[in-house]
Design an enzyme around this catalytic site. Structure first.
Site, PDB file in Angstrom:
ATOM      1  N   PRO A  98      32.646  38.626  42.991  1.00 42.68           N
ATOM      2  CG  PRO A  98      32.245  40.684  43.724  1.00 42.68           C
ATOM      3  CD  PRO A  98      32.376  39.365  44.212  1.00 42.68           C
ATOM      4  CG  ASN A  99      33.656  42.447  38.793  1.00 41.38           C
ATOM      5  OD1 ASN A  99      32.694  42.333  37.780  1.00 41.38           O
ATOM      6  ND2 ASN A  99      33.719  43.130  39.623  1.00 41.38           N
ATOM      7  NE  ARG A 142      38.479  42.253  37.788  1.00 41.98           N
ATOM      8  CZ  ARG A 142      38.296  42.125  39.027  1.00 41.98           C
ATOM      9  NH1 ARG A 142      38.391  40.904  39.560  1.00 41.98           N
ATOM     10  NH2 ARG A 142      38.129  42.969  40.032  1.00 41.98           N
ATOM     11  CE1 TYR A 183      42.869  40.994  40.355  1.00 39.87           C
ATOM     12  CE2 TYR A 183      41.858  42.427  38.759  1.00 39.87           C
ATOM     13  CZ  TYR A 183      42.174  42.339  40.050  1.00 39.87           C
ATOM     14  OH  TYR A 183      41.581  43.236  40.979  1.00 39.87           O
ATOM     15  CG  ASN A 234      39.644  36.153  44.837  1.00 37.85           C
ATOM     16  OD1 ASN A 234      39.296  37.319  45.272  1.00 37.85           O
ATOM     17  ND2 ASN A 234      40.443  36.023  43.973  1.00 37.85           N
ATOM     18  CB  ALA A 259      34.910  44.293  45.116  1.00 40.80           C
ATOM     19  CG  HIS A 299      38.257  45.003  49.920  1.00 38.44           C
ATOM     20  ND1 HIS A 299      39.392  44.644  50.257  1.00 38.44           N
ATOM     21  CD2 HIS A 299      38.495  44.985  48.735  1.00 38.44           C
ATOM     22  CE1 HIS A 299      40.078  44.119  49.521  1.00 38.44           C
ATOM     23  NE2 HIS A 299      39.639  44.390  48.300  1.00 38.44           N
ATOM     24  CG  ASP A 339      28.272  38.501  60.539  1.00 39.00           C
ATOM     25  OD1 ASP A 339      29.553  38.544  61.250  1.00 39.00           O
ATOM     26  OD2 ASP A 339      27.440  39.205  60.688  1.00 39.00           O
ATOM     27  CD  GLU A 376      41.299  37.617  52.881  1.00 35.83           C
ATOM     28  OE1 GLU A 376      41.906  37.193  53.776  1.00 35.83           O
ATOM     29  OE2 GLU A 376      41.247  38.462  52.408  1.00 35.83           O
ATOM     30  CG  HIS A 410      42.911  38.781  47.719  1.00 35.50           C
ATOM     31  ND1 HIS A 410      41.515  39.219  47.775  1.00 35.50           N
ATOM     32  CD2 HIS A 410      42.990  38.748  49.217  1.00 35.50           C
ATOM     33  CE1 HIS A 410      40.924  39.054  48.610  1.00 35.50           C
ATOM     34  NE2 HIS A 410      41.543  39.060  49.628  1.00 35.50           N
ATOM     35  CB  SER A 446      45.952  41.840  42.573  1.00 36.24           C
ATOM     36  OG  SER A 446      45.079  41.942  43.410  1.00 36.24           O
ATOM     37  NE  ARG A 480      44.922  46.139  42.674  1.00 34.32           N
ATOM     38  CZ  ARG A 480      43.807  45.553  42.302  1.00 34.32           C
ATOM     39  NH1 ARG A 480      43.660  44.534  42.644  1.00 34.32           N
ATOM     40  NH2 ARG A 480      42.977  46.327  41.660  1.00 34.32           N
ATOM     41  NE  ARG A 494      41.756  47.638  44.351  1.00 38.14           N
ATOM     42  CZ  ARG A 494      40.703  47.162  43.826  1.00 38.14           C
ATOM     43  NH1 ARG A 494      39.940  46.291  44.126  1.00 38.14           N
ATOM     44  NH2 ARG A 494      40.309  48.200  42.875  1.00 38.14           N
TER      45      ARG A 494
END
Ligand SMILES: O=C1C[C@@](O)(C(=O)O)C[C@@H](O)[C@@H]1O
Length: 148
Positions: free
Chosen positions: A12-13, A20, A25, A76, A79, A82, A89, A100, A102, A104, A109, A113
């Protein structure tokens, strides 16, 4: 000849990259991230399947689709990193080597997070390098795949 496929999944986002919180970012759009990933993957002899969704179930479906089809996953989860046991799963179920990412530095942070469900299923995690993290993840996966 078909090239081995790396699935890149964005949560998301991340569709808002470029506008953003650019101080966190950067100014690059997700389309730019995708284009750079495709170019770099091609130089490694890999093909990229690139997705983004704001909906948790879409991410689960794409991860499930990678089983016996993709040689690696870069995720990525935004949110959902977290919060999502469902994404963890799915990653555990498909058993596809996962990195994985990210943009940032999540450990510098907010406290919430710092914990990642995705990390429990990932070979490793890259954070804090902005969009270059996707390139580093491709290099890491290419090495893993060649080694196996
Ligand atoms: O949406 C995001 C983006 C993020 O995954 C990153 O790329 O830095 C970090 C997450 O905490 C956040 O919710």
């Amino acid at each position: 000849m078909t090239k081995p496929i790396i699935l890149i999944v964005n949560g998301p986002n991340l569709n808002l990259l470029g506008t953003r919180q650019p101080e966190l970012y950067g100014h690059e759009t997700l389309a730019c991230v995708e284009a750079s990933a495709r170019t770099h993957a091609a130089s490694l002899g890999l093909e990229v399947e690139f997705h983004q969704s704001n909906h948790e179930g879409d991410l689960v479906d794409w991860i499930q689709s990678a089983r016996q089809r993709c040689v690696g996953i870069i995720i990525n989860a935004g949110a959902y990193t977290h919060t999502s046991v469902a994404i963890l799963d799915a990653l555990l179920a498909v058993q596809v080597p996962t990195v994985e990412v990210h943009m940032s530095h999540i450990h510098q942070r907010e406290e919430f997070r710092h914990h990642s469900f995705v990390s429990k299923a990932a070979k490793g995690m890259i954070c804090g390098f902005g969009s270059h993290g996707y390139i580093l993840a491709l290099d890491a996966l290419a090495r893993l795949i060649r080694g196996s």
